[in-house]
Write an enzyme that holds these catalytic residues in place. Structure first.
Site, PDB file in Angstrom:
ATOM      1  N   HIS A 112       3.731  -2.321   2.967  1.00 23.54           N
ATOM      2  CA  HIS A 112       3.739  -0.978   2.379  1.00 23.54           C
ATOM      3  C   HIS A 112       4.984  -0.747   1.533  1.00 23.54           C
ATOM      4  CE1 HIS A 112       1.020  -0.860   5.818  1.00 23.54           C
ATOM      5  NE2 HIS A 112       0.380   0.120   5.182  1.00 23.54           N
ATOM      6  N   ASP A 153       0.821  -1.214   0.000  1.00 23.45           N
ATOM      7  CA  ASP A 153       0.000   0.000   0.000  1.00 23.45           C
ATOM      8  C   ASP A 153       0.851   1.258   0.000  1.00 23.45           C
ATOM      9  OD1 ASP A 153      -1.997  -1.860   0.341  1.00 23.45           O
ATOM     10  OD2 ASP A 153      -2.831  -0.967   2.173  1.00 23.45           O
ATOM     11  N   ASP A 154       0.198   2.354  -0.359  1.00 20.47           N
ATOM     12  CA  ASP A 154       0.692   3.736  -0.180  1.00 20.47           C
ATOM     13  C   ASP A 154       1.686   4.202  -1.242  1.00 20.47           C
ATOM     14  OD1 ASP A 154      -0.891   3.508   2.044  1.00 20.47           O
ATOM     15  OD2 ASP A 154       0.710   3.771   3.526  1.00 20.47           O
TER      16      ASP A 154
HETATM   17 ZN    ZN Z   1      -2.407   3.090   3.423  1.00 21.77          ZN
END
Ligand code: ZN
Length: 406
Positions: free
Chosen positions: A362, A219-220
Site C-alpha cells: 500500500h 493500493d489506496d
Molecule cells: Zn485497498
C-alpha cells in the site's frame, strides 16, 4: 560538383515522407544520397519511431558484412543525435562477439539489430536505453569501415585547403562516409503516451504465468507517500502497478500522470474503497467513475481492477470485465497496512514470492514509511534470486495502446 548534387538531394527530402499512416508510427521515411564509392558507403538512412521503439535503418550500396563492422577493427556505423543543449550522442552498430550490437558511450544498448537484406541493417531500441530524451533531434549517420586505411580527415583538410567547402567535404573518403554528406536531418523522439491496455484471458487472477517475472502492486493511493514510491522505483529501475482510489485522483492529476510517464501502471481500486464483493449496479458505477477520473487526469483508461479488501464474487468480476478490466488479487501479502515493521514486510514478501507472483502492498490509506523502506530490500533480494520486476499488464501479457505525442 558532388556537393551541389548532395544539396539538391537534401532539398528534395525537406518534404517529410508521410508513408507512415498509423498514429503509432512517426517518421521513418528514407533519405537517399548519391553513392560516393569506397567501403561501407551509405546511400540511404531513415529514422522513425514505432510505439516505444526508435527505428534506424541503414542502406549501403554494397553488402554490409560482419568484417566491415568489426568492433576490434574500428568498424562502425553511428547515428549522431543532437538534442537541444545536450552533448551529441552517438548510437552505433558494430559486430562484436559474433553478434550485431547497438552501443553508445562504450556500453551495450538493449535493442534489436536485423539485416533484412545484405546491404541493409535495421536497429530498434528505446530512447531512454540509448540516453535520448523526448523532443527534437538533429541527426546524421557516419560510417567507418573496419581496417580501412585510406586518407584521414585531418590529411584531407590539408590536401584540399583553399576550397571554400573544405570542412564539409573533408570527412568523406574511401573509409568514412556521412549521410547527409553535409549538415543534418531534423527528427524527433516522440513521447510514447499510453492511452489504454487490452485485457485478455481469465477475468480474475491472483498470479501471472510462472517464470521469472513478478509484479509489485501498491493500493489506496494516490497519497502524499506516492512521490516517494516513484522516486525509489526510479532509483531501483523497476516499475510497479498502482491501484488508485477514484476520489483521490482529481486533486492529484499531475502525480497520477507522473506514475504513467515513469513507466509504472495504473489500475482501478473503486471510487471510495467500498466493499463491492456483492457486485450490483453500484459496483459498476464505482468502477466507471474511477476510470473516468483516471482518464480525465491522464488520457489513460485502466484494464486492471483490484477489489477493495479483496472482496470479490462472480457478479463483480463480470461487471469489471464488462468495463474492459481484469479483477486482480495477489499471491504475496505482507499485511503492510498493519505496520508490522520493515523487516517483517521484507521477509514475508520474499518468502511468499514465486514466479509470476503478484505482491500486494500500500502507498496510501495510512502511514506507509515501512512499506517504502521495505521496497529496495525486496527488490534487491528478489533480483538476487533471478526475478525481474514488470508491470501487471506486462506480467499478464496484455498489450498497451500507445499514441505518439510531442
Ligand atoms: Zn485497498
Amino acid at each position: 560538383m558532388r556537393l551541389i548534387v548532395a544539396a539538391a538531394c537534401a532539398a528534395l527530402f525537406l518534404v517529410p515522407a508521410s508513408a507512415a499512416g498509423a498514429a503509432t508510427t512517426k517518421g521513418g521515411g528514407e533519405h537517399v544520397v548519391a553513392p560516393e564509392g569506397g567501403s561501407l558507403d551509405l546511400v540511404g538512412v531513415s529514422f522513425g519511431q514505432h510505439l516505444r521503439q526508435l527505428q534506424l535503418s541503414l542502406r549501403s550500396d554494397q553488402a554490409i558484412t560482419p568484417q566491415l563492422l568489426s568492433d576490434t577493427g574500428g568498424g562502425r556505423i553511428c547515428a549522431v543525435l543532437s538534442q537541444s543543449s545536450r552533448a551529441p550522442r552517438s548510437i552505433c552498430v558494430v559486430r562484436r562477439d559474433g553478434d550485431w550490437q547497438i552501443r553508445s558511450r562504450g556500453k551495450r544498448v538493449a535493442g534489436k539489430v536485423t539485416q533484412p537484406r545484405t546491404r541493409e541493417l535495421s536497429l530498434s531500441f528505446e530512447a531512454g536505453d540509448a540516453g535520448l530524451k523526448t523532443g527534437a533531434a538533429n541527426w546524421y549517420v557516419e560510417s567507418q569501415a573496419a581496417g580501412c586505411t585510406d586518407v584521414q580527415p585531418s590529411q584531407a583538410k590539408i590536401t584540399w585547403s583553399g576550397a571554400a567547402i573544405v570542412s564539409a567535404s573533408a570527412v568523406s573518403n574511401a573509409c568514412q562516409h556521412r549521410v547527409p554528406r553535409i549538415g543534418s536531418y531534423s527528427g524527433r523522439v516522440w513521447q510514447a503516451k499510453v492511452t489504454g491496455c487490452q485485457r485478455r484471458g481469465a477475468a480474475q487472477v491472483s498470479r501471472g504465468p510462472s517464470g521469472k517475472r513478478i509484479a509489485l502492486t501498491y493500493d489506496d493511493g494516490p497519497s502524499p507517500y506516492t512521490p516517494g514510491f516513484l522516486r525509489e522505483l526510479d532509483k531501483l529501475g523497476v516499475p510497479a502497478t498502482f491501484f488508485m482510489i477514484g476520489q483521490q485522483v482529481p486533486g492529484n492529476a499531475a502525480l497520477v500522470r507522473r506514475v504513467l510517464s515513469s513507466g509504472s501502471m495504473i489500475g482501478n481500486h473503486s471510487w471510495n474503497h467500498a466493499d463491492l464483493g456483492r457486485g450490483g449496479p453500484g459496483a459498476s458505477s464505482q468502477l466507471r467513475s474511477t476510470n473516468a477520473a483516471i482518464k480525465s487526469a491522464t488520457g489513460f483508461t485502466p484494464c486492471l481492477f483490484r477489489p477493495p479488501y479483496g472482496s470479490t464474487g462472480a457478479n463483480l468480476v463480470s461487471r469489471s470485465r464488462a468495463q474492459g478490466m481484469t479483477s486482480v488479487l495477489w499471491s504475496a501479502d505482507p499485511l503492510d497496512w498493519r505496520t508490522p515493521g520493515t523487516g517483517s514486510i521484507v521477509s514475508t514478501v520474499v518468502s511468499q514470492t514465486r514466479g509470476g507472483g503478484i505482491i500486494l502492498s500500500h502507498d496510501g490509506g495510512g502511514i506507509r514509511s515501512q512499506t517504502l523502506a521495505a521496497m529496495p530490500q525486496i527488490v534487491k533480494r528478489l533480483k538476487a534470486r533471478g526475478y525481474r520486476f514488470v508491470t501487471l499488464t506486462d506480467l499478464l501479457g496484455y498489450s498497451e495502446k500507445i499514441s505518439l505525442v510531442k
